[in-house]
Scaffold this active site. Sequence first.
Site, PDB file in Angstrom:
ATOM      1  CE  LYS A   1      35.191  15.791   4.503  1.00  0.00           C
ATOM      2  NZ  LYS A   1      33.941  16.361   3.951  1.00  0.00           N
TER       3      LYS A   1
ATOM      4  CB  SER B   1      29.843  16.997   3.939  1.00  0.00           C
ATOM      5  OG  SER B   1      29.473  15.800   3.354  1.00  0.00           O
TER       6      SER B   1
ATOM      7  CB  SER C   1      31.518  13.250   3.931  1.00  0.00           C
ATOM      8  OG  SER C   1      31.850  14.561   3.533  1.00  0.00           O
TER       9      SER C   1
END
Length: 491
Positions: free
Chosen positions: A80, A179, A155
Amino acid sequence: MPEFYEQSTDSLLRALQAGELTSRTLTAACLARIDQLNPKLNAFVSVNADAALAGADAVDAKRAAGQSIGMLQGLPVGIKDNMCQAGVSTTCGSRMLDNYRPPYDAHVVERLDAEDGVVVGKLNMDEFAMGSSTETSASGPTRNPWDTDHSPGGSSGGAAAAVAAGLVPLALGSDTGGSIRQPASFCGVVGMKPTYGRVSRYGLVAFASSLEQIGPFARDVHGAALLLQVISGHDQRDTTSVDSEVPDYSVQHSQSLAGLRIGIVDQHYGEGLDDEVEASVRHAIAGLESAGATVSTVELPHAKYSVATYYLIAPSEASSNLARYDGIHYGHRTENFDSKNDGLVDLYCRSRGEGFGAEVKRRIMLGTYALSAGYYDAYYLKALKVRRRIRQDFDKAFADVDVIAGPVAPTSAFRIGEKMNDPLAMYLSDIYTISANLAGIPGISVPCGLTSAGLPIGLQLQAPAFSEMKLLQAAAMAESAREAIGACPVS
Ligand code: GLN
């Protein structure tokens, strides 16, 4: 021979180990699939092909020389874009950091290197990890590979989509309120939030420090367990990292759950829960019961306050963590500044005004308000007290059961754009995941079915702090339902 993206983690590892597959071949195949599908999915925001191939070659050379190879055996991994990799753009989904190239590696990146993982690139995310759909990213939304009109969740939507579409077998995300688990559920992959303190956040761009953890995404429980093993453990550079031994998460999962006590929570099945999600989750829990687990009801009476509590604590911490991005110490600096006529405050305001998107600004304002003199006691301090109640509820429940099972999210993946103008509706998609962050306990999302529209549904399992092993065992058993889901149809 099935394509590499159809194979289990175990079969990839065995092929690498046996020398039937090189890390270069596998990495090149991932890069080709990224070239083919990323324009459609926007899962990766940057890909470092040369470095990845060089890394793969280095692992292959070690193997050829008969040297010992780390646990990841040359498997490609995506990370990420809020995790620092030395010299590699780390935007955190924000214009604010569009020029940021960290001079150091995050702890988890060091661990991937040490265990012979090959980092291929950085994955899309909601700006500063604030969101549940990956739509607040400055790089534009990621699309769900099961149906590209739908969101992959967020997310860590880029990580979930990349693993689901077979762009990489493994990925790292972060979970502050759901997330990892919610996008894993939306994309039909396994995602785990470890216990608070299990994994060092050194080199993770901070959003809400008392809540977040880095964790694994994989197509199967075995892959998630392996990656968890690699990243877990003490690191003095994150003072919340816990100095306790890391168990061997990679042990073979047993065929029976005899003796495992599973708790279900009535409030999980209330208003807002989609019927198909409920049916699928109940079916998965019944499956665990037939594998030998016992199921009983437990109470989490304060869980209904978890979203409200989180949206005081997380924005408060964000308003403090994000204060450093002022255009001078860190982050984007406005060009709309005239040093003769404008003052320092103008520079701050314009830099922050340009660098941050709407959701981040909303969080900073909410948090600043909750922390301000006069409101601190009524909002922030009150939220901390409720947080303690939520934690105590879990302590009480875990006196009677080993694992709590329920839905990950109230619905399957929603359409892109559907919730963007309604922040409260967006916030509610984390209603079942947030309490684990408030309590610091681990949680895993494992695919358990498909809706009639062909979108994945996830089962969430939660356990007491540092009981990851129990979660992995139960999740491995639940995974047998994966057959019914089949492969992600993206092409
Ligand atoms: N969706 C939640 C939020 O917007 C959780 C995000 C996360 O876990 N990083 O804050």
